[in-house]
Design a protein around this motif. Structure first.
Motif, PDB file in Angstrom:
ATOM      1  N   TRP A  35       0.843  -1.191   0.000  1.00 25.76           N
ATOM      2  CA  TRP A  35       0.000   0.000   0.000  1.00 25.76           C
ATOM      3  C   TRP A  35       0.880   1.244   0.000  1.00 25.76           C
ATOM      4  CZ3 TRP A  35      -5.339  -0.184  -0.043  1.00 25.76           C
ATOM      5  CH2 TRP A  35      -5.908  -1.437   0.175  1.00 25.76           C
ATOM      6  N   ARG A  36       0.326   2.364  -0.497  1.00 24.41           N
ATOM      7  CA  ARG A  36       1.004   3.667  -0.454  1.00 24.41           C
ATOM      8  C   ARG A  36       0.088   4.671   0.227  1.00 24.41           C
ATOM      9  NH1 ARG A  36       2.596   4.933  -6.457  1.00 24.41           N
ATOM     10  NH2 ARG A  36       2.552   7.013  -5.563  1.00 24.41           N
ATOM     11  N   VAL A  37       0.667   5.612   0.930  1.00 23.87           N
ATOM     12  CA  VAL A  37      -0.092   6.647   1.634  1.00 23.87           C
ATOM     13  C   VAL A  37      -0.245   7.853   0.734  1.00 23.87           C
ATOM     14  CG1 VAL A  37      -0.115   8.196   3.619  1.00 23.87           C
ATOM     15  CG2 VAL A  37       0.761   5.860   3.873  1.00 23.87           C
ATOM     16  N   PHE A  38      -1.471   8.375   0.650  1.00 21.76           N
ATOM     17  CA  PHE A  38      -1.749   9.615  -0.063  1.00 21.76           C
ATOM     18  C   PHE A  38      -2.506  10.537   0.876  1.00 21.76           C
ATOM     19  CE2 PHE A  38      -1.180   6.456  -3.337  1.00 21.76           C
ATOM     20  CZ  PHE A  38      -0.418   7.121  -4.277  1.00 21.76           C
ATOM     21  N   SER A  39      -2.370  11.822   0.642  1.00 18.85           N
ATOM     22  CA  SER A  39      -3.034  12.803   1.485  1.00 18.85           C
ATOM     23  C   SER A  39      -3.928  13.692   0.648  1.00 18.85           C
ATOM     24  CB  SER A  39      -1.977  13.655   2.201  1.00 18.85           C
ATOM     25  OG  SER A  39      -2.606  14.629   2.999  1.00 18.85           O
ATOM     26  N   GLY A  40      -5.135  13.950   1.144  1.00 17.25           N
ATOM     27  CA  GLY A  40      -6.046  14.873   0.468  1.00 17.25           C
ATOM     28  C   GLY A  40      -5.547  16.295   0.578  1.00 17.25           C
ATOM     29  N   ARG A  41      -5.931  17.118  -0.333  1.00 19.13           N
ATOM     30  CA  ARG A  41      -5.458  18.504  -0.363  1.00 19.13           C
ATOM     31  C   ARG A  41      -6.554  19.513   0.012  1.00 19.13           C
ATOM     32  NH1 ARG A  41      -0.755  16.984  -1.191  1.00 19.13           N
ATOM     33  NH2 ARG A  41       0.170  16.289  -3.123  1.00 19.13           N
ATOM     34  N   ALA A  42      -7.736  19.027   0.350  1.00 26.07           N
ATOM     35  CA  ALA A  42      -8.841  19.931   0.685  1.00 26.07           C
ATOM     36  C   ALA A  42      -8.527  20.681   1.980  1.00 26.07           C
ATOM     37  CB  ALA A  42     -10.134  19.148   0.832  1.00 26.07           C
ATOM     38  N   PRO A  43      -8.838  21.974   2.031  1.00 24.00           N
ATOM     39  CA  PRO A  43      -8.602  22.733   3.268  1.00 24.00           C
ATOM     40  C   PRO A  43      -9.596  22.309   4.348  1.00 24.00           C
ATOM     41  CG  PRO A  43      -9.789  24.083   1.700  1.00 24.00           C
ATOM     42  CD  PRO A  43      -9.440  22.800   0.986  1.00 24.00           C
ATOM     43  N   HIS A  44      -9.190  22.453   5.567  1.00 22.86           N
ATOM     44  CA  HIS A  44     -10.059  22.178   6.709  1.00 22.86           C
ATOM     45  C   HIS A  44     -10.638  23.520   7.149  1.00 22.86           C
ATOM     46  CE1 HIS A  44      -8.700  18.022   6.991  1.00 22.86           C
ATOM     47  NE2 HIS A  44      -7.503  18.490   6.701  1.00 22.86           N
ATOM     48  N   THR A  45     -11.889  23.771   6.788  1.00 24.07           N
ATOM     49  CA  THR A  45     -12.511  25.073   7.043  1.00 24.07           C
ATOM     50  C   THR A  45     -13.203  25.104   8.402  1.00 24.07           C
ATOM     51  OG1 THR A  45     -14.491  24.380   5.853  1.00 24.07           O
ATOM     52  CG2 THR A  45     -12.812  25.583   4.589  1.00 24.07           C
ATOM     53  N   LEU A  46     -13.301  26.301   8.956  1.00 21.17           N
ATOM     54  CA  LEU A  46     -13.930  26.510  10.258  1.00 21.17           C
ATOM     55  C   LEU A  46     -15.370  26.009  10.229  1.00 21.17           C
ATOM     56  CD1 LEU A  46     -13.744  27.718  13.113  1.00 21.17           C
ATOM     57  CD2 LEU A  46     -14.494  29.891  12.115  1.00 21.17           C
ATOM     58  N   GLN A  47     -15.721  25.169  11.183  1.00 20.32           N
ATOM     59  CA  GLN A  47     -17.044  24.570  11.231  1.00 20.32           C
ATOM     60  C   GLN A  47     -17.881  25.095  12.386  1.00 20.32           C
ATOM     61  OE1 GLN A  47     -17.080  20.312  12.047  1.00 20.32           O
ATOM     62  NE2 GLN A  47     -18.618  20.077  10.452  1.00 20.32           N
ATOM     63  N   ARG A  48     -17.279  25.183  13.590  1.00 19.45           N
ATOM     64  CA  ARG A  48     -18.037  25.630  14.754  1.00 19.45           C
ATOM     65  C   ARG A  48     -17.094  26.116  15.844  1.00 19.45           C
ATOM     66  NH1 ARG A  48     -18.286  22.002  19.051  1.00 19.45           N
ATOM     67  NH2 ARG A  48     -17.349  19.986  18.603  1.00 19.45           N
ATOM     68  N   VAL A  49     -17.685  26.713  16.874  1.00 18.56           N
ATOM     69  CA  VAL A  49     -16.955  27.228  18.022  1.00 18.56           C
ATOM     70  C   VAL A  49     -17.469  26.516  19.264  1.00 18.56           C
ATOM     71  CG1 VAL A  49     -16.596  29.277  19.456  1.00 18.56           C
ATOM     72  CG2 VAL A  49     -16.577  29.479  16.971  1.00 18.56           C
ATOM     73  N   GLY A  50     -16.588  26.272  20.215  1.00 18.87           N
ATOM     74  CA  GLY A  50     -16.984  25.664  21.480  1.00 18.87           C
ATOM     75  C   GLY A  50     -16.281  26.330  22.642  1.00 18.87           C
TER      76      GLY A  50
END
Length: 137
Positions: A39-54
């Motif tokens: 197997w080979r490891v790949f990483s997604g490139r999508a940004p992690h956008t702000l979802q909520r505050v706690g």
């Protein structure tokens, strides 16, 4: 799996006024994994956008997450409100949560802060689309 979180909370404050906090709109996360043979490891490139505050009663490592004292729903907007005890042993913490990851950014609030509110843009059906503001006083 090892993860490294980049970015810090941006903060703007006016003397005598509510503390306007601003969570970063997105975070960059670097993850690494060891793949099994074949197997080979790949990483997604999508940004992690702000979802909520706690909010947390003390350091988030203690898992003392606070439920909002009040949730206000209106047309195309909702608001979470927290009342924080002034006489508390530890500082309350604000946390910014991001889509697609269990990681979050957090920082302690000044001990004099007694309430915070987070506003969200919503759809006509009430689905939260994103954080529009965060204020504490």
């Amino acid at each position: 799996m090892r993860a490294i979180l980049f970015l810090s909370l941006a903060l703007a404050s006016a003397a005598g006024a509510a503390e306007q906090l601003q969570c970063p709109a997105s975070v960059s996360i670097e993850k690494s994994a060891i793949a099994p043979p074949g197997w080979r490891v790949f990483s997604g490139r999508a940004p992690h956008t702000l979802q909520r505050v706690g909010m947390y009663d003390g350091d988030p490592n203690a898992d003392a997450s606070l439920v909002p004292d009040r949730v206000v729903e209106a047309a195309r907007e909702s608001r979470d409100e927290w009342r924080l005890p002034v006489a508390r042993q530890e500082a309350a913490w604000v946390a910014c949560f991001y889509a697609g990851t269990g990681m979050y950014l957090a920082r302690p609030l000044d001990r004099g802060v007694s309430r915070c509110s987070a506003r969200y843009l919503t759809t006509a059906t009430g689905l939260r689309l994103g954080v529009t503001s965060l204020a504490c006083d």
